[in-house]
Scaffold this motif. Structure first.
Motif, PDB file in Angstrom:
ATOM      1  N   ARG A   1      38.021  28.928  47.839  1.00 56.15           N
ATOM      2  CA  ARG A   1      39.110  29.884  48.061  1.00 56.15           C
ATOM      3  C   ARG A   1      39.694  29.742  49.464  1.00 56.15           C
ATOM      4  NH1 ARG A   1      36.163  31.856  44.053  1.00 56.15           N
ATOM      5  NH2 ARG A   1      36.784  33.660  42.803  1.00 56.15           N
TER       6      ARG A   1
ATOM      7  N   VAL B   1      37.480  33.685  53.024  1.00 57.83           N
ATOM      8  CA  VAL B   1      37.591  34.545  51.846  1.00 57.83           C
ATOM      9  C   VAL B   1      36.649  34.089  50.735  1.00 57.83           C
ATOM     10  CG1 VAL B   1      39.942  35.323  52.320  1.00 57.83           C
ATOM     11  CG2 VAL B   1      39.591  33.223  51.009  1.00 57.83           C
ATOM     12  N   ASN B   2      35.818  33.098  51.009  1.00 57.59           N
ATOM     13  CA  ASN B   2      34.791  32.692  50.056  1.00 57.59           C
ATOM     14  C   ASN B   2      33.744  33.790  49.915  1.00 57.59           C
ATOM     15  OD1 ASN B   2      36.005  30.172  49.933  1.00 57.59           O
ATOM     16  ND2 ASN B   2      34.581  29.218  51.355  1.00 57.59           N
TER      17      ASN B   2
ATOM     18  N   ILE C   1      44.328  35.237  42.276  1.00 59.13           N
ATOM     19  CA  ILE C   1      43.206  36.090  42.660  1.00 59.13           C
ATOM     20  C   ILE C   1      43.707  37.268  43.476  1.00 59.13           C
ATOM     21  CG2 ILE C   1      41.161  36.176  44.158  1.00 59.13           C
ATOM     22  CD1 ILE C   1      40.586  33.314  43.327  1.00 59.13           C
ATOM     23  N   ASP C   2      43.170  38.427  43.218  1.00 59.80           N
ATOM     24  CA  ASP C   2      43.423  39.605  44.047  1.00 59.80           C
ATOM     25  C   ASP C   2      42.403  39.586  45.181  1.00 59.80           C
ATOM     26  OD1 ASP C   2      43.718  42.078  45.210  1.00 59.80           O
ATOM     27  OD2 ASP C   2      43.659  43.210  43.339  1.00 59.80           O
ATOM     28  N   THR C   3      42.816  39.194  46.387  1.00 57.72           N
ATOM     29  CA  THR C   3      41.872  39.034  47.494  1.00 57.72           C
ATOM     30  C   THR C   3      41.268  40.359  47.946  1.00 57.72           C
ATOM     31  OG1 THR C   3      43.683  39.134  49.112  1.00 57.72           O
ATOM     32  CG2 THR C   3      43.025  36.949  48.319  1.00 57.72           C
TER      33      THR C   3
ATOM     34  N   ASN D   1      40.184  42.572  45.837  1.00 55.47           N
ATOM     35  CA  ASN D   1      39.193  42.946  44.823  1.00 55.47           C
ATOM     36  C   ASN D   1      38.851  41.703  44.019  1.00 55.47           C
ATOM     37  OD1 ASN D   1      37.497  44.555  43.246  1.00 55.47           O
ATOM     38  ND2 ASN D   1      39.144  45.140  41.848  1.00 55.47           N
ATOM     39  N   ASP D   2      38.202  40.751  44.676  1.00 54.60           N
ATOM     40  CA  ASP D   2      37.995  39.422  44.107  1.00 54.60           C
ATOM     41  C   ASP D   2      36.782  39.414  43.179  1.00 54.60           C
ATOM     42  OD1 ASP D   2      37.913  36.782  43.475  1.00 54.60           O
ATOM     43  OD2 ASP D   2      37.518  36.044  45.496  1.00 54.60           O
TER      44      ASP D   2
ATOM     45  N   THR E   1      39.663  40.876  37.784  1.00 57.69           N
ATOM     46  CA  THR E   1      40.993  41.005  38.376  1.00 57.69           C
ATOM     47  C   THR E   1      41.729  39.676  38.466  1.00 57.69           C
ATOM     48  OG1 THR E   1      40.236  40.692  40.676  1.00 57.69           O
ATOM     49  CG2 THR E   1      40.164  42.938  39.785  1.00 57.69           C
ATOM     50  N   GLN E   2      41.113  38.590  38.035  1.00 57.74           N
ATOM     51  CA  GLN E   2      41.774  37.289  38.077  1.00 57.74           C
ATOM     52  C   GLN E   2      42.678  37.137  36.859  1.00 57.74           C
ATOM     53  OE1 GLN E   2      38.598  34.437  38.283  1.00 57.74           O
ATOM     54  NE2 GLN E   2      37.831  35.209  40.222  1.00 57.74           N
TER      55      GLN E   2
END
Length: 360
Positions: free
Chosen positions: A117, A136-137, A246-248, A250-251, A255-256
């Protein structure tokens, strides 16, 4: 994409940074570790952190614990931990020191794997001239990780007392930076490359794990800019071949959404996309040969991510990105609101449209 600047960079009262280095290794890979020590030795003190239980369960955690703990007696301002399967270029130490000079309080990774990510953000940064991106991983990249020496020593203690049985070292480091409020960043470009040595901890099946951005002569400029994380982020899942958004904020898998669905919600026609893809491939010099390496649908997914990144970075000509936190006004009865990725608009579930204002 928006950026911020690290306010702590090059403070007038800042102490000139210095570096100590530990190399995580295993008795079976001592030759690789020694090569790194010889390459860096003239410029910095290099210690080897040899797995104290080489016959134990496969894990990088034991040598990581030792490597970060070695910072306690380093005498340097910052401590860098390298894994023994990195390729260190000429000028690495000077570049690493420039990195800690502009981000002196960060957990600074000099490598991120190209399928992650965070690699998506790194590509955005490379395209826009930004010097670093947030991690953000669901882990902190630990192939080449530098921290303030005191914090590195504290991390060593954390890995000793707080790491879970069987936990990966990079996931434990993520818990540590969150617990201590430490900002985790990755430099762009990356300053080391990951070699193709067989994985000791069982990652060989993941395929090549190369840097997202490793130029022929990598160096780090005096640039304290950091890319802001977009609310929505296009992402190609290397393990499934799927193009996702991806919603960063709420990952989680729920949510994908497929990138094709999100682009459709933003007003892009699927048939037109597929026609454009076919035209692009047909005019490429490689032509049909690209389909010898991967299926048409997989290549379409890769191409789709590039399209989505263009839309998110303002390629549509709008002045605000549809991937910003504000989102884009869109009916949800037929398509879930793309800024929440969860069906009705999160700000007002009873409304037929998002309450946010569309870009001009």
């Amino acid at each position: 994409m928006r950026t911020t600047t690290d306010a702590r960079a090059k403070s007038p009262d800042a102490v000139k940074p210095s570096l100590s280095v530990s190399v995580m290794t295993h008795p079976d890979r001592m030759n690789a570790a020694e090569r790194i020590r010889e390459r860096l030795g003239p410029q910095v003190d290099v210690l080897l952190a040899v797995d104290p239980e080489p016959d134990g369960p496969r894990s990088a955690l034991r040598s990581a614990r030792l490597a970060f703990s070695q910072a306690r007696e380093s005498g340097a301002t910052h401590h860098l931990v390298l894994q023994d399967d990195v390729e260190v270029p000429d000028g690495f130490v000077d570049s690493a020191l420039r990195g800690v000079a502009v981000h002196p309080e960060a957990a600074l990774s000099y490598f991120v794997e190209w399928g992650s990510r965070t690699a998506v953000l790194a590509r955005w940064a490379a395209l826009t001239g930004v010097g670093a991106v947030p991690v953000v991983n669901p882990y902190v990249p630990t192939v080449a990780l530098c921290l303030p020496a005191a914090l590195a020593g504290e991390l060593g203690g954390f890995l000793e007392s707080e790491a879970y049985q069987g936990e990966a070292d990079d996931q434990a480091v993520l818990r540590f930076v969150r617990a201590t409020g430490t900002r985790a960043l990755v430099t762009v470009p990356n300053l080391v490359e990951h070699s193709d040595l067989p994985s000791i901890v069982g990652n060989t099946g993941h395929g090549a794990r190369r840097s997202v951005s490793f130029p022929a002569e990598p160096s780090y400029r005096d640039d304290a800019s950091v890319l802001d994380v977009p609310r929505l982020m296009p992402f190609f899942a290397w393990n499934t071949g799927a193009a996702l958004v991806i919603d960063t904020a709420n990952d989680v898998p729920a949510t994908q959404r497929p990138a094709l669905d999100v682009l459709a919600a933003w007003g892009t026609d699927e048939a037109a996309l597929r026609e454009s893809f076919a035209a692009a491939v047909g005019t490429a010099a490689a032509g049909a040969r690209v389909f010898e390496a991967a299926s048409r649908e997989q290549l379409f997914s890769v191409w789709l991510i590039a399209v989505a990144m263009g839309r998110c970075s303002g390629g549509s000509g709008r002045t605000r990105s549809p991937c910003s936190a504000a989102g884009w006004t869109i009916p949800w009865r037929r398509q879930p609101c793309p800024h929440s990725l969860r069906g009705p608009c999160a700000s007002s579930p009873t409304r037929t449209h998002c309450s946010t204002t569309p870009p001009p």
